[in-house]
Design an enzyme around this catalytic site. Structure first.
Site, PDB file in Angstrom:
ATOM      1  N   GLY A 185      84.251  15.701  17.386  1.00  0.00           N
ATOM      2  CA  GLY A 185      84.225  15.848  15.939  1.00  0.00           C
ATOM      3  C   GLY A 185      84.645  14.619  15.158  1.00  0.00           C
ATOM      4  CB  SER A 186      84.803  10.968  15.839  1.00  0.00           C
ATOM      5  OG  SER A 186      83.500  10.647  16.236  1.00  0.00           O
ATOM      6  CG  ASN A 187      79.719  11.320  13.389  1.00  0.00           C
ATOM      7  OD1 ASN A 187      79.467  10.381  12.644  1.00  0.00           O
ATOM      8  ND2 ASN A 187      79.438  11.306  14.681  1.00  0.00           N
ATOM      9  CE  LYS A 204      74.941  26.618  23.213  1.00  0.00           C
ATOM     10  NZ  LYS A 204      74.351  27.055  24.472  1.00  0.00           N
ATOM     11  CG  LEU A 205      66.633  24.812  18.887  1.00  0.00           C
ATOM     12  CD1 LEU A 205      66.375  23.313  18.815  1.00  0.00           C
ATOM     13  CD2 LEU A 205      65.513  25.479  19.702  1.00  0.00           C
ATOM     14  CG  HIS A 262      69.520  11.402  18.105  1.00  0.00           C
ATOM     15  ND1 HIS A 262      69.723  12.373  19.061  1.00  0.00           N
ATOM     16  CD2 HIS A 262      68.905  10.372  18.740  1.00  0.00           C
ATOM     17  CE1 HIS A 262      69.252  11.958  20.216  1.00  0.00           C
ATOM     18  NE2 HIS A 262      68.736  10.745  20.054  1.00  0.00           N
ATOM     19  CG  ASP A 320      67.027  14.846  18.567  1.00  0.00           C
ATOM     20  OD1 ASP A 320      67.934  15.209  17.793  1.00  0.00           O
ATOM     21  OD2 ASP A 320      67.188  14.677  19.785  1.00  0.00           O
ATOM     22  CD  GLU A 323      76.778   8.466  15.999  1.00  0.00           C
ATOM     23  OE1 GLU A 323      77.240   9.579  15.728  1.00  0.00           O
ATOM     24  OE2 GLU A 323      76.429   8.137  17.150  1.00  0.00           O
TER      25      GLU A 323
HETATM   26  C1  GRF Z   1      77.459  11.478  18.073  1.00  0.00           C
HETATM   27  O1  GRF Z   1      77.141  10.396  18.879  1.00  0.00           O
HETATM   28  C2  GRF Z   1      76.230  12.016  17.388  1.00  0.00           C
HETATM   29  O2  GRF Z   1      75.280  11.034  17.127  1.00  0.00           O
HETATM   30  C3  GRF Z   1      75.704  12.989  18.390  1.00  0.00           C
HETATM   31  O3  GRF Z   1      76.839  13.574  18.983  1.00  0.00           O
HETATM   32  C4  GRF Z   1      77.937  12.673  18.885  1.00  0.00           C
HETATM   33  C5  GRF Z   1      79.050  13.411  18.215  1.00  0.00           C
HETATM   34  O4  GRF Z   1      80.235  12.677  18.251  1.00  0.00           O
HETATM   35  N1  GRF Z   1      74.813  13.935  17.795  1.00  0.00           N
HETATM   36  P1  GRF Z   1      81.513  13.228  17.477  1.00  0.00           P
HETATM   37  O5  GRF Z   1      81.771  14.635  18.000  1.00  0.00           O
HETATM   38  O6  GRF Z   1      81.208  13.221  16.020  1.00  0.00           O
HETATM   39  O7  GRF Z   1      82.611  12.286  17.859  1.00  0.00           O
END
Ligand code: GRF
Length: 300
Positions: free
Chosen positions: A97-99, A176-177, A194, A235, A264
């Site tokens: 969950g870093s994003n 998951k889809l 992605h 995707d 990202e």
């Molecule tokens: C990221 O590389 C994103 O592009 C992909 O899954 C990863 C998630 O990383 N869809 P995080 O959980 O946000 O660290």
């Protein structure tokens, strides 16, 4: 591109439409033809005669964008005013969950005109879910784990998100889809990130380190994140934003992944910022473009 070629401003709910009257805005959307490729640098209107300035006025739950135009040298004249409502976001994660964290932090420090109201995960013990719980964000489990008898159906999930009045769904490492019910309920309102330059190295089976290993094995010299709208396949939805990251001669998959992940975090926050500010417009061929903050006739 003719002004009428741009479709109405991106708007997740029909109830929002009256507050976003694109056709009445004072700016012109005339600009030269866009390149056919989906990855292009920002597009600037060469023939556009006026400079447009966006002024924002921040208040508690909404801010006004005032589009001003001036011919070169003249004083800006006030143009059309648009009130932009603060957006409600749901984030979907399966992993660290870093994003999600970078989006939530951007919201907390005030650089996003939106709030994360709810987290959806298929793994209740993942890092993203733990971060949500520590930050008082409700966590919904979807789909249920195999060993659980009760769980939300796709229709229940849609109802729950509607109860939170969610405007946009942000997939951030959700494996998951997405069910068709959710795609139908949130048309043009679900984004995914992605870690490769789609359409390369995407689709079923391309996730996590597998993507970066495949990039390195292919000999590609560039990679980087893609943010796209979500359709019913993995995707394949329309691309909204990309950022290029070099692949170095001695890269391991882990090193490349770290370099891409760093981009990202920045790209997703920038895109969510644009989405919350209603700066996404759709070309007639269905390609979404992001207006720059400064000029509604300039796109990324
Ligand atoms: C990221 O590389 C994103 O592009 C992909 O899954 C990863 C998630 O990383 N869809 P995080 O959980 O946000 O660290």
């Amino acid at each position: 591109m003719e002004a009428q070629q741009i479709l109405p401003r991106f708007c997740p709910k029909s109830s929002l439409a009256p507050s976003v009257p694109l056709v009445k805005q004072s700016f012109s959307l005339m600009c030269p033809p866009l390149p056919s490729s989906s990855s292009y640098p920002s597009v600037q209107s060469g023939a556009f005669p006026a400079i447009s300035i966006v002024r924002r006025e921040v208040c508690s739950s909404s801010w006004r964008r005032v589009w001003c135009s001036s011919s070169s040298g003249a004083e800006p004249k006030e143009g059309h005013e648009v009130t932009v409502r603060r957006k409600k976001l749901a984030v979907f994660v399966s992993g660290g969950g870093s994003n999600f964290r970078s989006i939530h932090e951007a919201s907390k420090r005030g650089s996003l005109h939106g709030d994360v109201l709810v987290l959806v995960t298929n793994k209740s013990e993942c890092g993203g879910a733990e971060y949500a719980r520590n930050n008082g964000i409700p966590v919904i489990l979807f789909p249920k784990a195999k060993d659980e008898s009760n769980g939300l159906s796709p229709a229940d999930l849609v109802d729950t998100l509607r109860k939170f009045e969610v405007d946009f769904i942000l997939l951030a490492g959700y494996l998951k889809l997405i069910p068709a019910e959710l795609i139908r309920a949130y048309q043009k309102s679900i984004l995914n990130i992605h870690p490769s330059l789609l359409p390369a190295f995407g689709g079923m089976g391309y996730y996590g380190m597998k993507v970066h290993k495949a990039v390195i094995a292919s000999g590609a010299r560039f990679s980087g994140p893609t943010i796209h709208f979500v359709d019913e396949h993995y995707d394949t939805g329309r691309i909204l934003a990309q950022r290029v990251v070099p692949v170095l001669a001695n890269d391991t998959a882990e090193e490349l992944a770290a370099r891409v992940l760093n981009e990202e975090h920045q790209l997703y926050v920038e895109v969510v910022e644009a989405v919350c500010e209603e700066r996404v417009v759709w070309r007639t061929d269905g390609v979404p473009l992001i207006q720059t903050k400064e000029n509604p006739n300039e796109f990324r």
